[in-house]
Design a protein around this motif. Structure first.
Motif, PDB file in Angstrom:
ATOM      1  N   TYR A 143       0.867  -1.243  -0.109  1.00  0.00           N
ATOM      2  CA  TYR A 143       0.160   0.125   0.049  1.00  0.00           C
ATOM      3  C   TYR A 143       0.720   1.330   0.013  1.00  0.00           C
ATOM      4  O   TYR A 143       0.248   2.301  -0.525  1.00  0.00           O
ATOM      5  N   PHE A 144       1.877   1.287   0.549  1.00  0.00           N
ATOM      6  CA  PHE A 144       2.893   2.508   0.583  1.00  0.00           C
ATOM      7  C   PHE A 144       3.786   2.512  -0.325  1.00  0.00           C
ATOM      8  O   PHE A 144       4.649   3.504  -0.658  1.00  0.00           O
ATOM      9  N   ARG A 145       4.069   1.393  -1.205  1.00  0.00           N
ATOM     10  CA  ARG A 145       4.732   1.332  -2.263  1.00  0.00           C
ATOM     11  C   ARG A 145       4.187   1.712  -3.360  1.00  0.00           C
ATOM     12  O   ARG A 145       4.787   2.590  -4.376  1.00  0.00           O
ATOM     13  N   ILE A 146       2.909   1.366  -3.676  1.00  0.00           N
ATOM     14  CA  ILE A 146       2.118   1.692  -4.932  1.00  0.00           C
ATOM     15  C   ILE A 146       1.769   3.255  -4.887  1.00  0.00           C
ATOM     16  O   ILE A 146       1.338   3.819  -3.896  1.00  0.00           O
ATOM     17  N   TYR A 163      -9.537  -1.582   6.395  1.00  0.00           N
ATOM     18  CA  TYR A 163      -8.262  -0.980   5.823  1.00  0.00           C
ATOM     19  C   TYR A 163      -7.077  -1.518   6.416  1.00  0.00           C
ATOM     20  O   TYR A 163      -7.427  -1.984   7.788  1.00  0.00           O
ATOM     21  N   PRO A 164      -5.868  -1.382   5.824  1.00  0.00           N
ATOM     22  CA  PRO A 164      -4.611  -1.734   6.416  1.00  0.00           C
ATOM     23  C   PRO A 164      -4.474  -0.905   7.560  1.00  0.00           C
ATOM     24  O   PRO A 164      -3.889  -1.398   8.761  1.00  0.00           O
ATOM     25  N   SER A 165      -4.775   0.295   7.518  1.00  0.00           N
ATOM     26  CA  SER A 165      -4.752   1.449   8.832  1.00  0.00           C
ATOM     27  C   SER A 165      -5.362   2.363   8.307  1.00  0.00           C
ATOM     28  O   SER A 165      -5.731   2.941   7.232  1.00  0.00           O
ATOM     29  N   ASP A 166      -5.691   3.103   9.548  1.00  0.00           N
ATOM     30  CA  ASP A 166      -6.257   4.611   9.253  1.00  0.00           C
ATOM     31  C   ASP A 166      -5.224   5.679   8.697  1.00  0.00           C
ATOM     32  O   ASP A 166      -5.603   6.609   8.006  1.00  0.00           O
ATOM     33  N   GLU A 167      -3.756   5.331   8.897  1.00  0.00           N
ATOM     34  CA  GLU A 167      -2.903   6.021   8.114  1.00  0.00           C
ATOM     35  C   GLU A 167      -2.987   6.014   6.467  1.00  0.00           C
ATOM     36  O   GLU A 167      -2.961   6.844   5.867  1.00  0.00           O
ATOM     37  N   PHE A 168      -3.252   4.790   6.232  1.00  0.00           N
ATOM     38  CA  PHE A 168      -3.516   4.442   4.797  1.00  0.00           C
ATOM     39  C   PHE A 168      -4.757   5.170   4.336  1.00  0.00           C
ATOM     40  O   PHE A 168      -4.651   5.895   3.060  1.00  0.00           O
ATOM     41  N   LEU A 169      -5.812   5.100   4.949  1.00  0.00           N
ATOM     42  CA  LEU A 169      -7.103   5.813   4.569  1.00  0.00           C
ATOM     43  C   LEU A 169      -6.837   7.123   4.504  1.00  0.00           C
ATOM     44  O   LEU A 169      -7.483   8.010   3.516  1.00  0.00           O
ATOM     45  N   THR A 197      -5.799   7.797  14.484  1.00  0.00           N
ATOM     46  CA  THR A 197      -6.382   9.053  13.974  1.00  0.00           C
ATOM     47  C   THR A 197      -6.531   9.230  12.309  1.00  0.00           C
ATOM     48  O   THR A 197      -5.911   8.681  11.626  1.00  0.00           O
ATOM     49  N   LEU A 198      -7.889   9.670  12.231  1.00  0.00           N
ATOM     50  CA  LEU A 198      -8.282   9.777  10.693  1.00  0.00           C
ATOM     51  C   LEU A 198      -8.363  11.169  10.268  1.00  0.00           C
ATOM     52  O   LEU A 198      -9.185  11.879  10.987  1.00  0.00           O
ATOM     53  N   ALA A 199      -7.656  11.466   9.224  1.00  0.00           N
ATOM     54  CA  ALA A 199      -7.733  12.927   8.694  1.00  0.00           C
ATOM     55  C   ALA A 199      -8.312  12.793   7.427  1.00  0.00           C
ATOM     56  O   ALA A 199      -8.177  12.098   6.436  1.00  0.00           O
ATOM     57  N   ILE A 200      -9.416  13.622   7.176  1.00  0.00           N
ATOM     58  CA  ILE A 200     -10.279  13.721   5.771  1.00  0.00           C
ATOM     59  C   ILE A 200      -9.860  15.173   5.542  1.00  0.00           C
ATOM     60  O   ILE A 200     -10.428  16.155   5.707  1.00  0.00           O
ATOM     61  N   LEU A 201      -8.836  15.325   4.647  1.00  0.00           N
ATOM     62  CA  LEU A 201      -8.416  16.539   4.260  1.00  0.00           C
ATOM     63  C   LEU A 201      -8.555  16.518   2.798  1.00  0.00           C
ATOM     64  O   LEU A 201      -7.502  16.227   2.261  1.00  0.00           O
ATOM     65  N   VAL A 202      -9.725  16.844   2.212  1.00  0.00           N
ATOM     66  CA  VAL A 202     -10.047  16.949   0.907  1.00  0.00           C
ATOM     67  C   VAL A 202     -10.343  18.250   0.448  1.00  0.00           C
ATOM     68  O   VAL A 202     -11.815  18.469   0.670  1.00  0.00           O
ATOM     69  N   PRO A 203      -9.648  19.092  -0.127  1.00  0.00           N
ATOM     70  CA  PRO A 203     -10.270  20.347  -0.365  1.00  0.00           C
ATOM     71  C   PRO A 203     -11.139  20.489  -1.275  1.00  0.00           C
ATOM     72  O   PRO A 203     -12.013  21.415  -1.438  1.00  0.00           O
ATOM     73  N   SER A 204     -11.451  19.411  -2.177  1.00  0.00           N
ATOM     74  CA  SER A 204     -12.290  19.415  -3.407  1.00  0.00           C
ATOM     75  C   SER A 204     -13.909  18.854  -3.064  1.00  0.00           C
ATOM     76  O   SER A 204     -14.925  19.045  -3.816  1.00  0.00           O
ATOM     77  N   MET A 223      -9.264   9.925  16.966  1.00  0.00           N
ATOM     78  CA  MET A 223      -9.492  11.345  16.683  1.00  0.00           C
ATOM     79  C   MET A 223      -9.826  11.757  15.232  1.00  0.00           C
ATOM     80  O   MET A 223      -9.068  11.029  14.291  1.00  0.00           O
ATOM     81  N   LEU A 224     -10.690  12.196  14.929  1.00  0.00           N
ATOM     82  CA  LEU A 224     -11.244  12.411  13.439  1.00  0.00           C
ATOM     83  C   LEU A 224     -11.287  13.851  13.133  1.00  0.00           C
ATOM     84  O   LEU A 224     -11.662  14.818  13.918  1.00  0.00           O
ATOM     85  N   ASN A 225     -10.315  14.115  12.099  1.00  0.00           N
ATOM     86  CA  ASN A 225      -9.922  15.673  11.838  1.00  0.00           C
ATOM     87  C   ASN A 225     -10.432  15.735  10.584  1.00  0.00           C
ATOM     88  O   ASN A 225     -10.163  15.168   9.531  1.00  0.00           O
ATOM     89  N   VAL A 226     -11.601  16.807  10.535  1.00  0.00           N
ATOM     90  CA  VAL A 226     -12.135  17.206   9.137  1.00  0.00           C
ATOM     91  C   VAL A 226     -11.644  18.682   8.613  1.00  0.00           C
ATOM     92  O   VAL A 226     -11.708  19.575   9.641  1.00  0.00           O
ATOM     93  N   ASN A 227     -11.352  18.550   7.620  1.00  0.00           N
ATOM     94  CA  ASN A 227     -10.826  19.767   6.867  1.00  0.00           C
ATOM     95  C   ASN A 227     -11.335  19.864   5.605  1.00  0.00           C
ATOM     96  O   ASN A 227     -10.494  19.424   4.470  1.00  0.00           O
ATOM     97  N   THR A 228     -12.378  20.251   5.234  1.00  0.00           N
ATOM     98  CA  THR A 228     -12.963  20.109   4.092  1.00  0.00           C
ATOM     99  C   THR A 228     -13.858  21.420   3.845  1.00  0.00           C
ATOM    100  O   THR A 228     -15.125  21.771   3.733  1.00  0.00           O
ATOM    101  N   PRO A 229     -13.106  22.631   3.276  1.00  0.00           N
ATOM    102  CA  PRO A 229     -13.838  23.903   3.331  1.00  0.00           C
ATOM    103  C   PRO A 229     -14.778  24.047   2.141  1.00  0.00           C
ATOM    104  O   PRO A 229     -15.686  24.989   2.258  1.00  0.00           O
TER     105      PRO A 229
END
Length: 426
Positions: A143-146, A163-169, A197-204, A223-229
């Protein structure tokens, strides 16, 4: 059969696109007209239930895709049955990589039975990806190679996916530069007892729906971090966790449905002030009024399952001068109720009560002393109210109903409707 044979090819292809591909494939035995018609299909429905084994199922998929005449596949739909372990349902990278693939929808009838290859993240033309009850291939290094290359993806739905991890997601989501619509249903998706920790950082991103089950949340700290303006629709069902939103309002937000517990309520309300339709279920204390104004809000729903929910109601009402619709709803069977908590009538009443509020609804009304006070307060102070609907709990007595009917109303044209409901949580 003669009537069907006389139909144009376009009509026949539409008919075949509605059935499993095995049925469309077998239809070539009917007549010469149908012999190679299936090869022109652009909507492919593969169903494991029509095959004796996983081997025959995957062989059929490989063979039919090989002989397709058109390079464009509008929709590839795969349904797997829980009879055998199905490794790498979409490892057909050599067959699909040279085709234009618009949509992929993969469903497994059992979440522990179907494993999806990570090669799904290399389809350049993919616009819609829907995965349900699947395990993403448990090869963390791969997952981290591809490289995740989904430049065209606009819709992503991950329903009960491991999922393999929340880091991957988090990494996957941040790489989707064109994503506009995201659904994450994490009920039963991971092993309990993890801290992530799951980050949802998707500007679009324009639409976000995030769901976790209460029972699952009790065993996980996240920890759920949402940054979607750019969001215009937000729905979050997230309990017993720590949720963080970006410290700025969502300028494009039109509708929000937020059900969370451990959260900075003042910060959350600041991010939602552009909403026109708002539904909230929050644990709050008394919040000072004055630093947030919901000047676009016309429809408000407040969940009554949490402790001192009326503090949130008062806060938002005072800051919503254009509100026209108000609904109180006991949405959940659980909550942090306090039988000794007392509601105090505010010294001032909201501007919307005088100028705009037209519709009031209470679903799941139980007739407690505090609830009676709140209903009376609303009816006495809403001058433009047209309809007040009280959907009462089955155990509410006739005497309580008579008390409701006898309550004075500021609006002489207000119609008071009282009715029983069997399930107040619907």
């Amino acid at each position: 059969m003669d009537i069907i044979d006389d139909l144009p090819d376009d009509i026949l292809l539409k008919i075949l696109s509605l059935v499993p591909l095995k049925t469309a494939f077998d239809a070539q035995l009917l007549s010469k007209r149908w012999r190679k018609l299936w090869r022109r299909l652009s909507i492919l429905n593969f169903d494991r239930a029509f095959h004796k084994s996983d081997i025959s199922f995957k062989l059929f998929m490989h063979t039919t895709i090989t002989f397709l005449e058109y390079p464009v596949i509008e929709s590839l739909n795969v349904r797997s049955a829980p009879t055998e372990i199905s490794h790498g349902l979409l490892v057909m990278n050599d067959l699909l990589v040279n085709r234009v693939l618009r949509k992929v929808d993969v469903f497994s009838a059992h979440r522990d039975r179907s494993i999806l290859s990570y090669y799904i993240y290399t389809y350049q033309t993919l616009v819609i990806l829907k995965l349900e009850n699947l395990i993403l291939e448990d090869n963390y290094q791969n997952y981290f190679r591809i490289d995740i290359t989904l430049p065209s993806l606009k819709v992503l739905q991950l329903i009960r996916v491991k999922y393999p991890s929340d880091e991957f997601l988090s990494r996957l989501l941040s790489s989707l530069q064109s994503l506009e619509d995201l659904i994450l249903d994490r009920c039963l998706s991971d092993k309990p007892g993890t801290t992530t920790t799951l980050a949802i950082l998707v500007p679009s991103l324009k639409r976000l729906r995030f769901v976790t089950c209460p029972d699952y949340c009790r065993h996980n700290v996240m920890m759920l971090n949402v940054n979607t303006p750019c969001l215009n629709f937000l729905s979050i069902e997230e309990y017993w966790r720590n949720v963080s939103f970006a410290d700025r309002k969502m300028e494009e937000l039109v509708e929000a449905d937020v059900n969370v517990i451990f959260i900075n309520t003042k910060k959350l309300l600041r991010t939602l002030i552009s909403a026109k339709r708002l539904s909230l279920c929050l644990v709050t204390s008394k919040i000072p009024h004055g630093d947030v104004v919901f000047d676009q809000l016309v429809r408000l729903e407040i969940c009554t399952c949490q402790k001192e929910w009326w503090n949130l109601l008062e806060r938002v009402l005072l800051d919503s001068p254009k509100l026209r619709f108000l609904k109180l709803h006991q949405k959940h069977r659980f909550g942090i109720m306090d039988p000794v908590a007392r509601w105090e009538e505010p010294s001032v009443f909201p501007d919307c009560f005088v100028f705009h509020l037209e519709t009031f609804e209470w679903r799941g009304y139980e007739g407690t002393q505090e609830e009676q006070k709140i209903v009376s307060y609303i009816l006495r102070n809403t001058w433009r109210l047209k309809t007040a609907t009280i959907n009462i709990h089955p155990e509410v007595s006739l005497m309580m109903i008579m008390e409701l009917l006898a309550m004075p109303k500021a609006s002489t044209s207000c119609q008071l409707v009282i009715q029983y409901i069997n399930d107040p949580w619907k």
